[in-house]
Structures are given as structure tokens and as C-alpha cells.
Design an enzyme around this catalytic site. Structure first.
Site, short mmCIF file in Angstrom:
data_model
loop_
_atom_site.label_atom_id
_atom_site.label_comp_id
_atom_site.label_asym_id
_atom_site.label_seq_id
_atom_site.Cartn_x
_atom_site.Cartn_y
_atom_site.Cartn_z
N SER A 80 41.93 39.64 46.48
CA SER A 80 43.43 39.47 45.67
C SER A 80 42.12 39.72 43.77
O SER A 80 43.14 39.79 42.98
CB SER A 80 44.20 38.90 45.38
OG SER A 80 45.38 39.27 44.62
N SER A 86 49.97 41.45 43.36
CA SER A 86 49.04 42.15 44.25
C SER A 86 49.13 43.24 44.35
O SER A 86 48.45 43.62 45.04
CB SER A 86 48.03 41.17 44.16
OG SER A 86 47.22 40.49 43.41
N LYS A 129 47.40 46.59 45.20
CA LYS A 129 46.50 47.04 45.60
C LYS A 129 45.99 47.41 47.31
O LYS A 129 45.06 48.27 47.04
CB LYS A 129 45.00 45.21 45.65
CG LYS A 129 45.33 44.46 43.75
CD LYS A 129 44.64 43.28 44.11
CE LYS A 129 44.40 42.76 42.63
NZ LYS A 129 45.46 41.72 42.64
#
Length: 391
Positions: free
Chosen positions: A125, A65, A68
Site C-alpha cells: 500500500s 487506500s 489504489k
């Protein structure tokens, strides 16, 4: 809870406390003795990009993640360029709503403002928000991924390849600790991104089904000065973290990848920050936007022009070795109109014992138009009268 799990959690807690208070102990940790339990890691000065520590920093690994960060960056750059607005409504497609993992459980056709979707990404997230934003910005997630890879190359992340906007595992989705630090350096120049990444919690939904998002980055609570940026985890990638912290004007970026222990990515990042803050300081001369000097203007609608620091003017230095630092201004003796607001007019140069350390642009604080005929005529007439009075 199993006894073994309780014991392991206690060990992790003790390790975190030791790391947190290490700078206050009268011990030194040489670079060679800095044992970072991660597949790869890097510690970088955010302002200059100077590498203070690295371990396998160019080894390719899965970002999870941390991906991102780029998703947020592209969305907020689109906002700054006026292509979209934070108040635009983003509608979740069936494709976006289908994503599992970390999510806010978007329903197909459900809509929220772009700003709220970005909060869902930065704080929660949320994979579904990431895809919804990607589709809104670029028309499809595939087109957005092309933008991500192009931007990565522009930022110097040459060993990065994105396959999606969220970071769920894909063998063709990889980066390096160095590349993530480079991407984070740029991301941290976006004020809104810093604001979102520093949020500890956010109520995404109210009654009847309230949903409060809690930031996965525990350094926001555990480490003084930490204010971003993004965690990442998959079973293949293990525990990853790109983090930033600032103390006394010195902002550092730490990246750790492929940490096996739960919460270990926080402990290892704190080791890096402690190492950096114990050994380096930041000598500041001017803040970004601060007045540095003023210059006379020739044939302008005003007589003087203020020059501002475009960025924070300062330099990272090993502690105790900042003697002899000085600032030299390289500017013209006079500026010719017209001048545009924000136009670079000169440079500030940080020197140490006749050695140049860094350069920073100085920009015009305001626009200066070319003087009208009558203004120039009036100035000439005024100068003639002044000469006459002196006689």
C-alpha cells in the site's frame, strides 16, 4: 500491554472465529437480520453485478487506500494496451519520495521496474510508489487523477471523485460502497491485478536494509477462498475494505466502509461473504475460452470454425432453485468468410422455464481467410466427383 487492550483483542479474535465458522452452524441469518457494523456496505456477484446485500451503498465516504485499486487498474490497462511495459524502469521523483504513511521509503532518483512498483502498491500500500507510477503513466499525478476520474465514470462509478492516486485524506476525495464494487468488478478482469492482490508478502529490498512487505488484507490468511483486493485506513475514513472471494465457481465482492473497530472491516466482510456463500451458488456451463460449438464455413480457407466462450458462462442462483436451467445457442447455420479471430459470431443464452436469465458472447477461436480461387474450384470439383461416385 494494557489489560483493556488485551481484553479488546480477545473479543475481536472471538468475533472473527464466530463469523468464520458461522456457515457450518445450523442457523439461518435472514437479510433483515444481517447486522453489518459499518457506515456503508455492499455484497455483489462479480460476474453479473447482482447486488445480494446493501447498506447505505450510495452514501459518499472516503476510500483511503482502496483508491489504489484504480491506480493499479490504470497502470495495468496501460500495460495491456502496450503503452508501457512491466519491465520499464520507473524513477522516483522528489515529489513521490516525499510521501509518508505506508511507503517503501523511495529516495529521489531511485528506480525500480514498473512491476516492482505495482507490487509495492498492491502488497505494501505504498503511497510513494503510487505517486511514482502515476507520474510515469501520465507525466504528472494531476494528469493521472484526471484519468482516474474519467475511468471511474466509464465504469459507472458516478458518485466517485478522486483527488490523488494514493488515498491520503482530502475532503474532495470520495466514493461509495457501490462504486468501489463496480471498480473492483472491472479490476478483477485484469489477471495481473488478481495476481498482485493475492500476494501475501514480498521482499522489496534486500541487504543491507531488507524490507519485506506484508499484505494488509488479513482475509488472505483468515478466510478460505479470499484472494484480494485492497484495504484502506485513515483517521477520518476509519477502516475500509474491498475484498473478493471465490468458492465453487461463485466469486463475490464485499465492500465495507467506515468501520470503527480495528480489524472490524475484516469481520464485517466475512459476515457478508458467509451470507452470500450460504445462500447462493453458481451454475457453470462453460469456462472462458472453452469450446462451445463448431460451425461450417462458406467460401473459407477452412471448412469449420470453432466458437469459444468469451467469458465464463454461468449464472448465480439461490441454492435449491436451479432446476430447469438450460443453455440455448443463438448462432448462424453457416459462417461466411472472412472471420477475424475473437470476432463475435453468436450468443449463448441461459434460460429457466422459458425466461431469459443471461447472455454471453461466443467468439471465433481462429481467423478464417476467404478461400482462394483454386481452393473453391477444387471443392467444386471434389463435390462433382462425389456426386458421380454416388450414381
Amino acid at each position: 500491554m494494557e489489560k483493556g487492550e488485551i481484553f479488546m483483542r480477545k473479543r475481536i479474535a472471538v468475533a472473527i472465529l464466530v463469523v468464520l465458522f458461522l456457515p457450518f452452524l445450523n442457523v439461518g441469518v435472514a437479510a433483515a437480520q444481517l447486522d453489518i457494523e459499518a457506515r456503508s456496505a455492499i455484497l455483489m456477484d462479480a460476474a453479473s453485478g447482482k447486488i445480494l446485500f446493501e447498506k447505505n451503498a450510495h452514501e459518499k465516504w472516503y476510500p483511503a487506500s482502496m483508491t489504489k485499486i484504480m491506480t493499479l487498474t490504470l497502470a495495468l490497462e496501460a500495460v495491456e494496451e502496450g503503452k508501457v511495459s512491466l519491465q520499464d524502469m520507473v524513477i522516483a521523483s522528489e515529489h513521490a519520495s516525499s510521501y509518508g504513511g505506508s511507503q517503501v521509503w523511495l529516495e529521489p532518483g531511485e528506480e525500480f521496474t514498473l512491476e516492482k512498483m505495482l507490487i509495492g502498491i498492491a502488497v505494501g500500500s505504498a503511497n510513494d510508489c503510487s505517486v511514482a507510477v502515476a507520474e510515469y503513466i501520465a507525466g504528472s499525478e494531476e494528469a493521472f487523477v484526471e484519468m482516474m476520474n474519467q475511468r471511474a465514470r466509464e465504469l459507472g462509478a458516478q458518485n466517485t471523485h478522486f483527488a490523488n492516486s494514493h488515498g491520503l485524506h482530502d475532503e474532495n476525495h470520495y466514493t461509495t460502497a457501490y462504486d468501489m464494487a463496480q471498480i473492483a468488478r472491472h479490476a478483477l478482469t485484469l489477471p495481473k491485478l488478481r495476481e498482485l492482490a493475492a500476494m501475501k508478502s514480498y521482499q522489496f529490498r534486500g541487504d543491507p536494509k531488507p524490507l519485506v512487505l506484508w499484505n494488509y488484507n488479513k482475509l488472505l490468511w483468515w478466510y478460505p477462498g479470499a484472494d484480494g483486493i485492497k484495504t484502506g485506513y485513515t483517521s477520518k475514513a476509519r477502516y475500509n475494505l474491498t475484498a473478493t472471494a471465490e468458492r465453487d465457481g461463485l466469486r463475490l465482492i464485499a465492500v465495507v466502509m467506515g468501520v470503527d473497530k480495528r480489524n472490524g472491516h475484516f469481520a464485517e466482510a466475512m459476515k457478508l461473504f458467509n451470507y452470500g456463500f450460504a445462500r447462493y451458488g453458481f451454475k457453470k456451463f462453460y469456462e472462458a475460452g472453452e469450446l462451445v460449438t463448431s460451425l461450417p464455413v462458406s467460401k473459407g480457407s477452412q471448412d469449420t470454425l470453432d466458437l469459444l466462450a468469451k467469458d465464463k458462462i454461468g449464472v448465480i442462483m439461490p441454492k435449491g432453485k436451479d432446476e430447469g436451467l438450460n443453455l440455448k445457442l443463438e448462432v448462424p447455420s453457416m459462417v461466411n468468410a472472412p472471420v477475424a479471430e475473437g470476432q463475435q459470431v453468436g450468443e449463448a443464452v441461459i434460460m429457466q422455464e422459458n425466461k431469459e436469465l443471461a447472455r454471453f458472447p461466443l467468439v471465433a477461436a481462429q481467423a478464417v481467410e476467404r478461400a482462394t480461387f483454386w481452393r473453391q474450384t477444387g471443392k467444386v470439383f471434389s463435390q462433382v466427383l462425389t456426386i458421380g461416385d454416388k450414381r
